[in-house]
Design a protein around this motif. Structure first.
Motif, PDB file in Angstrom:
ATOM      1  N   GLU A  83       1.426  -0.643  -4.338  1.00  0.00           N
ATOM      2  CA  GLU A  83       0.793   0.671  -4.191  1.00  0.00           C
ATOM      3  C   GLU A  83       0.160   0.842  -2.811  1.00  0.00           C
ATOM      4  N   ASP A  84      -0.303  -0.281  -2.253  1.00  0.00           N
ATOM      5  CA  ASP A  84      -0.979  -0.224  -0.954  1.00  0.00           C
ATOM      6  C   ASP A  84      -0.469  -1.361  -0.074  1.00  0.00           C
ATOM      7  N   ASP A 116      -1.039  -2.227   2.756  1.00  0.00           N
ATOM      8  CA  ASP A 116      -2.042  -2.827   3.633  1.00  0.00           C
ATOM      9  C   ASP A 116      -2.912  -3.852   2.918  1.00  0.00           C
TER      10      ASP A 116
END
Length: 398
Positions: free
Chosen positions: A167-168, A170
Motif C-alpha cells: 500500500e505504501d 515508502d
C-alpha cells in the motif's frame, strides 16, 4: 514399419498429448516404458492370421501427460517422478485428466535419492561428524551451516508488513528479521543433530521464538534456565534424536500419502496466509484462519510450504517434514479449522458486495492491484516532474 517410426498407438498418443499442449517424442515414450513409468500398450489379436495391433488406453494418456508436463531437457527423471507424485495427490482441475499414482518403487527411490544428495542432508551429516570431532571441526560446521543457510530462503515477511509495503512503497522493512531467521535455522540444525546442550538454553529459545513467532516463550526460557542449572538441559533434545532421512527411508506408501496430504493442506493454508500480504481481499473467515495459524506459532512453516511444494527439490523436504507426527497433527487440526471457516459461507467472498462468489472476489483483487499500480505510476510521474522542474509553479505571489 521403418526403424524409429512410432507405432500407430504411439502416434495416436503423441497426437492426444499435443491436443493437451504437451509435446513428447517417440523416444521419450520408449524411455519411460523402459523405466517402468509408462504402461505398455495392450495388444488386441485380429484373428485369422492377421496378427495384432496395439490399443491406446486412457490411463496411458494420463500418465504420459503428467510425465510430459514435468520432464525437462537434461533433468534427471527422478525429479520428474517427484513432481508427478506431488501432482497425483491433487484434485483434477476442470478439463484436465485425473493424474494416476506413479509406481511406488519409483517414488521411493526418487525421494531417497533426492534427500541423500540434498544440501540439507549433507549439512546434517556434517553436524554429526562435528558432534564426534574436535572444536575445530565444530567451527567448520558452523561456518558451512552459515554459508548453506545464507543461500536458502528464510520465508516471507509477515503478511501485514507486506501489505503495508504494498500500500505504501515508502514503508521500510525490518532487515534484521532475515538475519535472525538464518541464525535460528543454524541453531536448530545444531540442536537437533548435536543435542540441546550444544547451543544452550538462551540460544535455543531465541531460535524457537524466531522460527515459531506468535507464541509467548517467556515460560520456556525460564524453564530452560532452570534445566541448565540442574544439568538436565541436554535431555530437552537428545543428540541424533531427530532423523528426517531415517523417517523418509522407513516410510511406506500409506505413510507417504498421508504426509503428501498434510503438505498440501499446509501449502494451501499457507498460500491464503501469504496472499493476504499481496493485497488479497479480506473477510472474517480468512482473518480467523490467519489468526488461528499465528496462534499455533507455525505460520512460518505453513508459509514455507508454498514454494516448497512447487519445486521437486522442495517437495522432498516438505513430505519428509510432514512425516513427523507433530506436523501431521498440525495439518489435521488446521484442515478442520479450514473446513469450519469454509462452512460459514466460503472463503472467497466479499463482505457487503453486490456480486458473490470466487469470480467476483478475484476481480476485486485484480482491480485493487491495478489501482495500486496506477497510484505508483502517478507517484513516479510526479517525482520525475519535480526533478525536471516541469511541475507548474505553486508560487501564488507571482
Amino acid at each position: 514399419m521403418a526403424r524409429g517410426e512410432p507405432s500407430a498407438a504411439d502416434a495416436e498418443l503423441i497426437g492426444r498429448l499435443a491436443a493437451l499442449d504437451v509435446a513428447v517424442s517417440a523416444a521419450q515414450l520408449e524411455r519411460w516404458r523402459g523405466l517402468g513409468l509408462l504402461p505398455r500398450h495392450a495388444r488386441v489379436w485380429l484373428g485369422r492370421g492377421r496378427g495384432s495391433v496395439s490399443v491406446l488406453a486412457e490411463e496411458t494418456v494420463a500418465v504420459a501427460a503428467v510425465l510430459g508436463r514435468h520432464a525437462r531437457s537434461g533433468r534427471d527423471v527422478r525429479w520428474t517422478v517427484i513432481a508427478w507424485y506431488a501432482e497425483a495427490g491433487r484434485p483434477a482441475l476442470p478439463g484436465q485428466l485425473a493424474v494416476p499414482e506413479p509406481p511406488w518403487p519409483a517414488v521411493r527411490e526418487a525421494l531417497v535419492w533426492a534427500m541423500r544428495r540434498s544440501t540439507a542432508q549433507r549439512l546434517v551429516e556434517s553436524a554429526r561428524t562435528a558432534a564426534r570431532g574436535s572444536e575445530e571441526e565444530q567451527d567448520v560446521f558452523y561456518t558451512e551451516a552459515g554459508r548453506v543457510v545464507g543461500r536458502g530462503p528464510t520465508g516471507p515477511v509477515h503478511p501485514e508488513v507486506m501489505r503495508r509495503v504494498l500500500e505504501d512503497p515508502d514503508a521500510e522493512l525490518d532487515q534484521g528479521e532475515d538475519r535472525r531467521r538464518r541464525r535460528g535455522a543454524v541453531s536448530m540444525v545444531a540442536a537437533t543433530v548435536m543435542g540441546a546442550g550444544e547451543v544452550g538454553g538462551a540460544r535455543l529459545v531465541d531460535a524457537l521464538a524466531t522460527l515459531m513467532p506468535g507464541l509467548d516463550w517467556t515460560g520456556v526460557a525460564a524453564a530452560a534456565g532452570r534445566a541448565e542449572e540442574a544439568g538436565e538441559f541436554d535431555g530437552w533434545i537428545r543428540a541424533g534424536a531427530v532423523d528426517p532421512f531415517g523417517l523418509l527411508q522407513a516410510a511406506g506408501p500409506e505413510e507417504m500419502a498421508a504426509a503428501r496430504h498434510a503438505a498440501m493442506v499446509l501449502a494451501g493454508i499457507g498460500g491464503l496466509y501469504v496472499m493476504h500480504g499481496f493485497g488479497m481481499p479480506d473477510n472474517p473467515a480468512l482473518a480467523r484462519l490467519r489468526a488461528v495459524l499465528e496462534e499455533s506459532g507455525l505460520s512460518l512453516i505453513a508459509a514455507q510450504m508454498v514454494p516448497m511444494m512447487i519445486n521437486p527439490s522442495g517437495i522432498v523436504h516438505a513430505l519428509t517434514m510432514c512425516l513427523a507426527p507433530e506436523i501431521a497433527a498440525l495439518a489435521g487440526w488446521l484442515e478442520s479449522v479450514l473446513a469450519e471457516q469454509a462452512g460459514t459461507g466460503g472463503l472467497l467472498w466479499l463482505p457487503g458486495a453486490k456480486e458473490e462468489g470466487p469470480k467476483a472476489f478475484m476481480q476485486a483483487w485484480i482491480d485493487h492491484l491495478h489501482e495500486l499500480a496506477d497510484q505508483a505510476r502517478a507517484r513516479r510521474i510526479g517525482t520525475t516532474q519535480d526533478i525536471n522542474g516541469a511541475r507548474p509553479s505553486q508560487d501564488v505571489g507571482g
